[in-house]
Design an enzyme around this catalytic site. Structure first.
Site, PDB file in Angstrom:
ATOM      1  CG  ASP B  35      58.363  44.324  50.878  1.00 51.77           C
ATOM      2  OD1 ASP B  35      58.766  45.242  50.118  1.00 51.77           O
ATOM      3  OD2 ASP B  35      58.121  43.170  50.479  1.00 51.77           O
ATOM      4  CD  GLU B 127      50.616  41.127  50.393  1.00 52.78           C
ATOM      5  OE1 GLU B 127      50.411  40.058  49.760  1.00 52.78           O
ATOM      6  OE2 GLU B 127      51.386  41.228  51.364  1.00 52.78           O
ATOM      7  CD  GLU B 136      51.197  31.025  53.404  1.00 53.61           C
ATOM      8  OE1 GLU B 136      50.997  32.204  53.123  1.00 53.61           O
ATOM      9  OE2 GLU B 136      51.723  30.648  54.450  1.00 53.61           O
ATOM     10  CG  HIS B 286      57.808  40.155  52.355  1.00 57.22           C
ATOM     11  ND1 HIS B 286      57.057  41.042  51.618  1.00 57.22           N
ATOM     12  CD2 HIS B 286      56.966  39.155  52.709  1.00 57.22           C
ATOM     13  CE1 HIS B 286      55.815  40.599  51.548  1.00 57.22           C
ATOM     14  NE2 HIS B 286      55.737  39.450  52.205  1.00 57.22           N
TER      15      HIS B 286
END
Lengths: 351, 351
Positions: B35, B127, B136, B286
């Site tokens: 990506d 990230e 998440e 992505h």
């Protein structure tokens, strides 16, 4: 992707529930009905066999939305028992009414192993094929129905299944491994050591369900097994195997085998048969092909022999998952073998 | 697809294991490194902040393959602690060696909540963004690291996150519903009654992660929330919400909302900031976009106001799954609301 350590051990009831639930969502039915090769071949086969169906009693094993049962009613069946265990049976009831065949087609919710029919049947029709033909073991249910409900001399549609194997060279997977060598040029960080890890993850022992491009096929496909649906037994399905011999079309690196199937319907009208093929040389179906990656590619030249034996058997964990063991020799290389299985996602409703 | 009755109740340990295991396979790392928007924006941001990094101590939260840690080493960091809980940490160790930065980058296997560092840090880089930004809950770990390990006056990269919403008209889903009306012409069986069932299956309460085409976006996106990473608390992440107002570009049928995010890095060199955007008007990443299907489409004309409130909160089942509640009015239609969540597959290693 290999998650051998994580495979859930499910009890039989839960496995059956997962299996039957996974067909309740609309997407799988949309994919099946929209698969023109599948639905249209069945339609043609049913109408071509109208002499066997007209005025007769039919059993549709795993009827789904009921489309094959309605084809049989349209072909003149006197009665169609459409047995379906999943909740999609509720939609089938509506569809049958909508097509004004509710006097003929009777949707029966349940497994064919447990339902009671009021009579024996003249014809069994079923679209039972899973990935790599035998994934999900639905053929077992068709054989059960044959032995319990089919009259002597009755008809089974389709009546034969064949399994094929061919070596392929899949460039996508090699590109994915090579990707890690390109990272340094992209971002100034050398990540080439990831290529080995990627190889372990990608070229694992999972059966990959994917479309094989015609140009990646390296030889004429070899048939390694044939099942006569009138004769084959559940016991025989516990080990479907056979030998194969191929010769490479030309120079290439074999990095996988592709396994696919055909099923055949009699076609009395034309005194020939009608084949539903999932071969990479034929138009694509929703079954695609089963791809088995070798641990490392093997170079071949024109006419290099590629020989071996394939054995297909249900997973020992008691699930409906299929395993494929391939024992093979490529040219002068020493004989190797690898066992593959379909990962959990395919029959998991969460996928 | 809705499988509310089937969601597995997992204990916390198993959930954590699934979460951390799902990052061990190569595919997710390949997708992230490939990506270019993601990796190159981080790279540019790290080099643009070299004044803050040179000679300093950095903590990389959830380091994965270690690529951001290596960027920091290349930008002059004195020391980088790369904390990673998944087994991909083993590959990160190799990559660090391969790039000759093992004196600077130290891979520490563990969760940032449990590892001990020998010193406080000047910079946190991470990230951490999931689907719809907060799926998440990895931001919680970054905030934990900030509160425990960041020196007063330290730098966080990125430093800000923003959430946006826009109404869209997704033609694919309407085509899928219409498909069932075309079956009669294809095969002579009327299956139009499947369309209602398809609607319930497709326009369910799942968050669909998909690429939204620019031309399907019906208004200027509206920002509904902003998170300042220096100030936001874990408590505040339990309910991230805000109001929005959009006006339709023209006549269309709104059938979904699209939620996406941006994160911003300071860019002191150029006295401006650097934005990593997942907006449908920008190059694809992505993360794609989060699509929330309404139960039925609503017709709008030019300047029809579309207003409401979005609320994002972690699923009550204790998983790391995000829920999005949207309360909305379209034109003169009465106010409606719908709650969406990410289905199990996204953090399931079997998918």
């Amino acid at each position: 992707m290999s998650h051998a350590g994580k495979k859930r051990k499910l009890d039989k009831t839960r496995q059956d529930r997962l299996y039957f639930d996974s067909y309740s969502d609309v997407t799988i039915h949309e994919d099946m009905i929209a698969d023109h090769v599948r639905t249209n071949t069945y339609r043609t086969a049913i109408f071509s066999n109208s002499e066997s169906i007209k005025g007769k009693v039919v059993l549709d094993v795993g009827a789904g939305t009921g489309v094959l049962s309605i084809f049989c009613a349209q072909a003149g069946a006197k009665k169609v028992y459409a047995v379906e265990a999943c909740s999609i049976a509720e939609q089938a009831v509506e569809i049958v009414k909508q097509n004004n065949v509710e006097e003929i087609v009777e949707i029966i919710r349940g497994t064919v192993e447990t339902v009671e029919l009021p009579e024996k049947v003249d014809v069994i029709v079923s679209e039972w094929m899973g990935y790599a033909l035998l994934h999900e073991s639905m053929l077992n249910s068709v054989l059960f129905a044959r032995d319990k409900w089919l009259k002597p001399g009755g008809v089974i549609l389709p009546s034969r299944a064949e399994l094929f194997i061919t070596p392929i060279s899949d460039p996508v997977v090699e590109d994915r491994l090579y990707f890690w060598y390109t990272v340094k040029d992209r971002y100034g960080v050398d990540m080439s050591s990831m290529s080995d890890f990627a190889q372990k993850c990608i070229k694992n022992s999972d059966i990959t369900v994917n479309t094989v491009a015609m140009e990646d096929v390296l030889s004429h496909p070899a048939r390694f097994a044939e099942l006569d649906l009138y004769l084959v037994t559940v016991e025989e399905l516990r080990a479907v195997k056979g030998r194969f011999t191929c010769e490479s079309f030309g120079s290439a690196a074999v990095n996988a085998f592709c396994v696919y199937f055909t099923v055949t319907f009699p076609c009395p009208e034309k005194a020939e048969s009608l084949v539903l093929s999932t071969c990479p040389f034929n138009p694509e179906t929703h079954w695609k092909q089963a791809v088995l990656y070798l641990d490392s590619p093997v170079e071949v030249v024109q006419d290099t022999p590629i020989t071996g034996e394939v054995s297909m058997f249900p997973s020992e964990d008691g699930s409906r998952h299929i395993c494929i063991h391939v024992d093979y020799s490529i040219g002068e290389e020493k004989r190797q073998s690898k066992t593959f299985s379909i990962p959990d996602w395919t029959s998991d409703p969460q996928s």
